[in-house]
Design an enzyme around this catalytic site. Sequence first.
Site, PDB file in Angstrom:
ATOM      1  N   SER A 153      40.613  37.275  36.700  1.00  0.00           N
ATOM      2  CA  SER A 153      39.358  37.807  36.155  1.00  0.00           C
ATOM      3  C   SER A 153      38.880  36.843  35.083  1.00  0.00           C
ATOM      4  CB  SER A 153      39.635  39.176  35.514  1.00  0.00           C
ATOM      5  OG  SER A 153      38.558  39.593  34.700  1.00  0.00           O
ATOM      6  N   TYR A 166      44.639  45.097  30.321  1.00  0.00           N
ATOM      7  CA  TYR A 166      43.987  44.336  31.399  1.00  0.00           C
ATOM      8  C   TYR A 166      43.969  42.850  31.056  1.00  0.00           C
ATOM      9  CZ  TYR A 166      40.503  43.458  35.094  1.00  0.00           C
ATOM     10  OH  TYR A 166      39.821  43.007  36.213  1.00  0.00           O
TER      11      TYR A 166
HETATM   12  P1  NAD Z   1      38.973  48.412  43.644  1.00  0.00           P
HETATM   13  O1  NAD Z   1      39.339  49.538  42.742  1.00  0.00           O
HETATM   14  O2  NAD Z   1      37.844  48.551  44.602  1.00  0.00           O
HETATM   15  O3  NAD Z   1      40.249  47.970  44.497  1.00  0.00           O
HETATM   16  C1  NAD Z   1      41.543  47.935  43.964  1.00  0.00           C
HETATM   17  C2  NAD Z   1      42.553  47.928  45.099  1.00  0.00           C
HETATM   18  O4  NAD Z   1      43.867  47.943  44.517  1.00  0.00           O
HETATM   19  C3  NAD Z   1      42.470  49.159  46.001  1.00  0.00           C
HETATM   20  O5  NAD Z   1      42.713  48.782  47.345  1.00  0.00           O
HETATM   21  C4  NAD Z   1      43.595  50.042  45.496  1.00  0.00           C
HETATM   22  O6  NAD Z   1      44.103  50.919  46.477  1.00  0.00           O
HETATM   23  C5  NAD Z   1      44.615  48.980  45.119  1.00  0.00           C
HETATM   24  N1  NAD Z   1      45.619  49.513  44.207  1.00  0.00           N
HETATM   25  C6  NAD Z   1      45.439  50.069  42.986  1.00  0.00           C
HETATM   26  N2  NAD Z   1      46.607  50.504  42.496  1.00  0.00           N
HETATM   27  C7  NAD Z   1      47.561  50.209  43.430  1.00  0.00           C
HETATM   28  C8  NAD Z   1      48.948  50.417  43.519  1.00  0.00           C
HETATM   29  N3  NAD Z   1      49.648  51.039  42.560  1.00  0.00           N
HETATM   30  N4  NAD Z   1      49.598  49.998  44.652  1.00  0.00           N
HETATM   31  C9  NAD Z   1      48.905  49.414  45.653  1.00  0.00           C
HETATM   32  N5  NAD Z   1      47.575  49.180  45.607  1.00  0.00           N
HETATM   33  C10 NAD Z   1      46.924  49.579  44.519  1.00  0.00           C
HETATM   34  O7  NAD Z   1      38.783  47.167  42.656  1.00  0.00           O
HETATM   35  P2  NAD Z   1      38.136  45.714  42.838  1.00  0.00           P
HETATM   36  O8  NAD Z   1      36.991  45.612  41.924  1.00  0.00           O
HETATM   37  O9  NAD Z   1      37.992  45.369  44.277  1.00  0.00           O
HETATM   38  O10 NAD Z   1      39.302  44.842  42.179  1.00  0.00           O
HETATM   39  C11 NAD Z   1      40.121  43.947  42.902  1.00  0.00           C
HETATM   40  C12 NAD Z   1      40.693  42.911  41.949  1.00  0.00           C
HETATM   41  O11 NAD Z   1      39.617  42.153  41.391  1.00  0.00           O
HETATM   42  C13 NAD Z   1      41.468  43.496  40.769  1.00  0.00           C
HETATM   43  O12 NAD Z   1      42.607  42.721  40.510  1.00  0.00           O
HETATM   44  C14 NAD Z   1      40.481  43.393  39.628  1.00  0.00           C
HETATM   45  O13 NAD Z   1      41.108  43.316  38.376  1.00  0.00           O
HETATM   46  C15 NAD Z   1      39.759  42.111  39.985  1.00  0.00           C
HETATM   47  N6  NAD Z   1      38.442  41.967  39.353  1.00  0.00           N
HETATM   48  C16 NAD Z   1      37.430  42.824  39.623  1.00  0.00           C
HETATM   49  C17 NAD Z   1      36.203  42.654  38.989  1.00  0.00           C
HETATM   50  C18 NAD Z   1      35.029  43.561  39.232  1.00  0.00           C
HETATM   51  O14 NAD Z   1      34.006  43.401  38.528  1.00  0.00           O
HETATM   52  N7  NAD Z   1      35.062  44.454  40.188  1.00  0.00           N
HETATM   53  C19 NAD Z   1      36.034  41.597  38.092  1.00  0.00           C
HETATM   54  C20 NAD Z   1      37.099  40.737  37.838  1.00  0.00           C
HETATM   55  C21 NAD Z   1      38.309  40.925  38.494  1.00  0.00           C
END
Ligand code: NAD
Length: 275
Positions: A153, A166
């Site tokens: 991130s 985080y």
């Molecule tokens: P999301 O909530 O849509 O997806 C998260 C995924 O992680 C889901 O499939 C969920 O089932 C899985 N997950 C959560 N806890 C779990 C566990 N205990 N065991 C197995 N799976 C688990 O979120 P997203 O926005 O798609 O995020 C994906 C990645 O991108 C993350 O690492 C997040 O930190 C990173 N990220 C997201 C953003 C954003 O703006 N959305 C920005 C920077 C980084």
Amino acid sequence: MSDTFLAGRSALVTGSTSGIGLAIAQALAAAGARIAINGLGDADQVAHALRTVREACGGDIDEARVRHFDADLRRPGAIDTMMVAVGEWTGGDGVDVLVNNAGIQHAVPLVEMPVGKWDDILAVNLSAAFHTMRLALPGMASRGFGRVVNIASVHGLVASANKASYVASKFGIVGLSKVAALEHAAAGSRDSGGVTVNCVCPGWVETELIEPQITARRDGGSREDGVRALLGEKQPSLRMSLPEDIASMVVWLCRREAHNVTGASFPIDGGWTAQ
Ligand code: NAD
């Protein structure tokens, strides 16, 4: 016609039942890889993820090509079991591409962070990647080809208030990836593609994960008002990325010609970390 340069390769994408992970699984499938998806969710959500990844492969595909592997990534024992099952599914070799994408967060001041939340966030966002990497990298090194892409991130590069666990987890995965990159830099060759370990560092991406933060900024207005307020704080482009934008970068990192791109962290953040 799409470029199926990953035909014959296997990929595991953690947290691929929704959001960025699902888009990555679809994009790697479209590039020809067999896909192991993982993530929480009810039967409908898992079925939806499997269906859309199979569609990305071009249609009527069976379990040999796309499969869901159940593991709660907070539990090291469950990760071990998943990695053994994934290894058997690949025919014994293990995966060629590992995308550690699963992530959670909880935005509160440090002194109000529930201890259990701290533990869960560090476990999913950081320790799970250590476990999958320690189990997948030996096979990649012995075959001379492997790609680890960790979805960190901007919060692996800069901090924000109210995100202690985080930010700690994302700075941690950036550092962990550099160590793994150094330890595997000489594996394989230019022809085989080598073993690389990199991070992708998104700013705001349009997924469920950030909805609570949009809601918190609505101030009685619409969702669009909340989005505008959120972007205005830090992301100069004033545009959110789409999950498929992040997936495109991951797919490129898997190409053979990316063999010398390792130990790097790529912001996709609309200028956030340029400030
Ligand atoms: P999301 O909530 O849509 O997806 C998260 C995924 O992680 C889901 O499939 C969920 O089932 C899985 N997950 C959560 N806890 C779990 C566990 N205990 N065991 C197995 N799976 C688990 O979120 P997203 O926005 O798609 O995020 C994906 C990645 O991108 C993350 O690492 C997040 O930190 C990173 N990220 C997201 C953003 C954003 O703006 N959305 C920005 C920077 C980084």
